[in-house]
Design a protein around this motif. Structure first.
Motif, PDB file in Angstrom:
ATOM      1  N   GLY A   1      71.082  64.154  10.230  1.00 35.77           N
ATOM      2  CA  GLY A   1      70.014  64.880  10.920  1.00 35.77           C
ATOM      3  C   GLY A   1      68.665  64.184  10.749  1.00 35.77           C
ATOM      4  O   GLY A   1      67.790  64.267  11.620  1.00 35.77           O
ATOM      5  N   LEU A   2      68.502  63.509   9.612  1.00 38.12           N
ATOM      6  CA  LEU A   2      67.246  62.790   9.374  1.00 38.12           C
ATOM      7  C   LEU A   2      67.112  61.598  10.331  1.00 38.12           C
ATOM      8  O   LEU A   2      66.011  61.231  10.727  1.00 38.12           O
ATOM      9  N   GLU A   3      68.258  61.037  10.693  1.00 39.55           N
ATOM     10  CA  GLU A   3      68.222  59.935  11.679  1.00 39.55           C
ATOM     11  C   GLU A   3      67.752  60.470  13.026  1.00 39.55           C
ATOM     12  O   GLU A   3      66.922  59.877  13.704  1.00 39.55           O
ATOM     13  N   TRP A   4      68.309  61.629  13.421  1.00 44.31           N
ATOM     14  CA  TRP A   4      67.906  62.225  14.709  1.00 44.31           C
ATOM     15  C   TRP A   4      66.411  62.569  14.683  1.00 44.31           C
ATOM     16  O   TRP A   4      65.708  62.381  15.669  1.00 44.31           O
ATOM     17  N   LEU A   5      65.980  63.065  13.538  1.00 41.21           N
ATOM     18  CA  LEU A   5      64.574  63.450  13.408  1.00 41.21           C
ATOM     19  C   LEU A   5      63.662  62.224  13.547  1.00 41.21           C
ATOM     20  O   LEU A   5      62.603  62.287  14.180  1.00 41.21           O
ATOM     21  N   ARG A   6      64.122  61.115  12.994  1.00 42.67           N
ATOM     22  CA  ARG A   6      63.333  59.878  13.092  1.00 42.67           C
ATOM     23  C   ARG A   6      63.253  59.435  14.558  1.00 42.67           C
ATOM     24  O   ARG A   6      62.219  58.996  15.032  1.00 42.67           O
ATOM     25  N   THR A   7      64.359  59.606  15.279  1.00 41.69           N
ATOM     26  CA  THR A   7      64.354  59.256  16.699  1.00 41.69           C
ATOM     27  C   THR A   7      63.386  60.163  17.455  1.00 41.69           C
ATOM     28  O   THR A   7      62.628  59.698  18.328  1.00 41.69           O
ATOM     29  N   VAL A   8      63.402  61.450  17.123  1.00 35.74           N
ATOM     30  CA  VAL A   8      62.473  62.395  17.766  1.00 35.74           C
ATOM     31  C   VAL A   8      61.032  61.924  17.570  1.00 35.74           C
ATOM     32  O   VAL A   8      60.236  61.890  18.497  1.00 35.74           O
ATOM     33  N   LYS A   9      60.750  61.533  16.353  1.00 33.94           N
ATOM     34  CA  LYS A   9      59.376  61.118  16.033  1.00 33.94           C
ATOM     35  C   LYS A   9      58.989  59.866  16.821  1.00 33.94           C
ATOM     36  O   LYS A   9      57.911  59.789  17.404  1.00 33.94           O
ATOM     37  N   HIS A  10      59.918  58.907  16.881  1.00 34.82           N
ATOM     38  CA  HIS A  10      59.620  57.673  17.618  1.00 34.82           C
ATOM     39  C   HIS A  10      59.446  57.947  19.103  1.00 34.82           C
ATOM     40  O   HIS A  10      58.585  57.393  19.748  1.00 34.82           O
ATOM     41  N   GLU A  11      60.280  58.849  19.640  1.00 35.51           N
ATOM     42  CA  GLU A  11      60.201  59.109  21.085  1.00 35.51           C
ATOM     43  C   GLU A  11      59.019  59.958  21.510  1.00 35.51           C
ATOM     44  O   GLU A  11      58.420  59.731  22.541  1.00 35.51           O
ATOM     45  N   THR A  12      58.720  60.979  20.705  1.00 39.06           N
ATOM     46  CA  THR A  12      57.693  61.948  21.135  1.00 39.06           C
ATOM     47  C   THR A  12      56.362  61.767  20.419  1.00 39.06           C
ATOM     48  O   THR A  12      55.350  62.305  20.863  1.00 39.06           O
ATOM     49  N   GLY A  13      56.381  61.074  19.314  1.00 38.66           N
ATOM     50  CA  GLY A  13      55.152  60.912  18.532  1.00 38.66           C
ATOM     51  C   GLY A  13      54.825  62.145  17.697  1.00 38.66           C
ATOM     52  O   GLY A  13      53.807  62.185  16.998  1.00 38.66           O
ATOM     53  N   LEU A  14      55.679  63.176  17.783  1.00 41.18           N
ATOM     54  CA  LEU A  14      55.399  64.392  16.997  1.00 41.18           C
ATOM     55  C   LEU A  14      55.701  64.149  15.517  1.00 41.18           C
ATOM     56  O   LEU A  14      56.769  63.630  15.184  1.00 41.18           O
ATOM     57  N   PRO A  15      54.785  64.531  14.620  1.00 37.31           N
ATOM     58  CA  PRO A  15      55.122  64.472  13.198  1.00 37.31           C
ATOM     59  C   PRO A  15      56.261  65.450  12.897  1.00 37.31           C
ATOM     60  O   PRO A  15      56.399  66.462  13.586  1.00 37.31           O
ATOM     61  N   THR A  16      57.051  65.151  11.880  1.00 37.44           N
ATOM     62  CA  THR A  16      58.242  65.968  11.623  1.00 37.44           C
ATOM     63  C   THR A  16      58.148  66.697  10.280  1.00 37.44           C
ATOM     64  O   THR A  16      57.512  66.217   9.341  1.00 37.44           O
ATOM     65  N   ALA A  17      58.822  67.855  10.230  1.00 37.12           N
ATOM     66  CA  ALA A  17      58.807  68.671   9.008  1.00 37.12           C
ATOM     67  C   ALA A  17      60.218  69.146   8.682  1.00 37.12           C
ATOM     68  O   ALA A  17      60.976  69.520   9.577  1.00 37.12           O
ATOM     69  N   VAL A  18      60.529  69.143   7.387  1.00 40.46           N
ATOM     70  CA  VAL A  18      61.876  69.470   6.918  1.00 40.46           C
ATOM     71  C   VAL A  18      61.790  70.318   5.648  1.00 40.46           C
ATOM     72  O   VAL A  18      60.867  70.157   4.849  1.00 40.46           O
ATOM     73  N   GLU A  19      62.761  71.225   5.480  1.00 43.84           N
ATOM     74  CA  GLU A  19      62.832  72.006   4.237  1.00 43.84           C
ATOM     75  C   GLU A  19      63.537  71.208   3.147  1.00 43.84           C
ATOM     76  O   GLU A  19      64.596  70.620   3.392  1.00 43.84           O
ATOM     77  N   VAL A  20      62.959  71.226   1.943  1.00 46.74           N
ATOM     78  CA  VAL A  20      63.606  70.570   0.798  1.00 46.74           C
ATOM     79  C   VAL A  20      63.745  71.555  -0.353  1.00 46.74           C
ATOM     80  O   VAL A  20      62.896  72.423  -0.545  1.00 46.74           O
ATOM     81  N   ALA A  21      64.845  71.421  -1.097  1.00 43.86           N
ATOM     82  CA  ALA A  21      65.077  72.357  -2.200  1.00 43.86           C
ATOM     83  C   ALA A  21      65.470  71.658  -3.492  1.00 43.86           C
ATOM     84  O   ALA A  21      65.571  72.311  -4.536  1.00 43.86           O
ATOM     85  N   ASN A  22      65.717  70.330  -3.431  1.00 39.94           N
ATOM     86  CA  ASN A  22      66.075  69.625  -4.664  1.00 39.94           C
ATOM     87  C   ASN A  22      65.693  68.144  -4.565  1.00 39.94           C
ATOM     88  O   ASN A  22      65.179  67.694  -3.528  1.00 39.94           O
ATOM     89  N   THR A  23      65.960  67.403  -5.632  1.00 41.02           N
ATOM     90  CA  THR A  23      65.546  66.000  -5.704  1.00 41.02           C
ATOM     91  C   THR A  23      66.173  65.171  -4.578  1.00 41.02           C
ATOM     92  O   THR A  23      65.508  64.362  -3.937  1.00 41.02           O
TER      93      THR A  23
END
Ligand code: PEP
Ligand code: MN
Length: 375
Positions: A76-98
């Motif tokens: 999913g992080l790969e898809w998110l990186r593609t989203v960012k490259h295509e749209t220029g939108l900064p991305t946000a993700v939930e994290v819960a551990n190291t």
């Protein structure tokens, strides 16, 4: 650091606030499900709504019960990186551990958030904070599931002590004894309370997780803006009907656009008609639920009447009635409702129930058949 007098060291300028005078909008699916779903959603968000500033997607999903969709993980992080490259939108993700933190950073995620089920646990928050030492990335902290503002503030402080100065808060509602009609109760007073505890930290409201259903999103968003929040996080999916998580609360990008267009962004409007309209809408819904409940209750009362008649029991059973009133008053007390109100309501309900049961007792057993015969 005293928990009552927080001394957060904040960045001079928050990078989380993109909207200027308009609210900063974070939108995107509850969960990343496929590359196509992510890209289609992001493209539509960018096309239809110039008001979306940040793209969100859950990669690891904290589910209440096992066996539900738990997120796609790294891919999913790969898809998110593609989203960012295509749209220029900064991305946000939930994290819960190291591991989440390390992978999100590896893929260049711009903003992290700590979810409601993580904020409740200082061990987990500390783990995230430790993993972030030396990386000053913006981090948003959702309120804990339970309405404990110290726990919410404590999570901010842990991250701050680890060197995070670009902090934000997400108000996503709380588990309370009665959340209706919401999925999570907004406890609107908590916005002002956390603002006082953490002055200068931008506050977002997440109407999706408060409402749990699309039809309440507008009213919840509007109320949050009336209370002066800086931004909104709204779950948006290209096809909510087939979403693998939180399907009933997600909107399409076009739906988000319509919602944002319908919002009154004028802060001066605080106590005006719009708010009154929203509150009246909630009252209408609650009253309808009351009527439905009373209808169901009177039906059960009728069945009890039939049972009493068939078994030769008295209609009025004082012990049962006294126990019931005591229980109802105790339940009401826990919510803070006044005793006089509950007594008056249950007296009226009781008189009505007795009426129903008297009618059953006074109706001869074969009266319906007899009436049929007369006809
Ligand atoms: C989410 O944002 O999808 C999420 C899981 O939210 P919360 O932590 O508020 O339940
Ligand atoms: Mn969700």
């Amino acid at each position: 650091m005293s928990s009552n007098n927080s001394t957060l060291q904040l960045a001079a300028k928050s990078s989380l606030l993109k909207g200027g005078t308009l609210p900063t909008v974070i939108a995107g699916p509850c969960s990343a499900e496929s590359e196509e779903q992510m890209l289609q959603t992001a493209r539509e968000l960018q096309k239809d709504s110039r008001r979306v500033h940040i793209f969100r997607a859950g990669i690891w999903k904290p589910r209440t019960r096992p066996g539900m969709f738990e997120g796609v993980g790294r891919v999913g992080l790969e898809w998110l990186r593609t989203v960012k490259h295509e749209t220029g939108l900064p991305t946000a993700v939930e994290v819960a551990n190291t591991k989440h933190v390390e992978e999100a950073l590896e893929y260049g995620v711009d903003i992290l958030w700590v979810g409601a089920r993580t904020t409740v646990n200082p061990f987990s928050v500390q783990e995230v904070a430790d993993a972030l030492k030396g990386v000053n990335i913006p981090v948003l902290v959702k309120n804990p599931v339970n309405p404990d503002l110290q726990l919410w503030l404590g999570a901010l402080e842990r991250l701050n002590l680890a060197g995070i100065t670009d902090l934000g808060l997400i108000h996503r509602g709380f588990s309370t004894p009665n959340n209706k009609p919401y999925r999570n109760h907004p406890k609107w007073e908590s916005i002002q309370q956390i603002r006082e505890l953490a002055p200068g930290v931008p506050i977002f409201t997440d109407p999706s997780h408060i409402a749990g259903r699309r039809d309440l999103l507008q009213a919840v968003s509007q109320q949050a803006l009336h209370l002066g929040v800086d931004g909104l996080m709204i779950e948006t999916h290209i096809n909510p009907a087939v979403a693998l998580s939180d399907a009933s609360q997600q909107v399409t990008p076009a739906g988000l656009d319509a919602l944002l267009n319908s919002l009154d962004l004028d802060a001066e409007h605080v106590a005006s008609a719009e708010q009154l309209q929203d509150l009246r809408m909630l009252i209408d819904k609650l009253d309808q639920e009351l009527i439905n409940t009373l209808f169901l209750r009177s039906d059960v009362s009728r069945r009890i009447g039939e049972y009493k008649k068939a078994n030769g029991l008295d209609i009025f059973q004082a012990d049962r009635w006294n126990q019931m009133v005591e229980k109802r008053l105790k339940a009401a007390q826990e919510t803070g409702l006044e005793e006089t109100l509950i007594r008056a309501i249950f007296d009226a309900i009781h008189v009505h129930s007795m009426g129903i049961q008297n009618e059953i007792f006074n109706t001869p057993v074969n009266s319906s058949k007899a009436t049929e015969a007369v006809k």
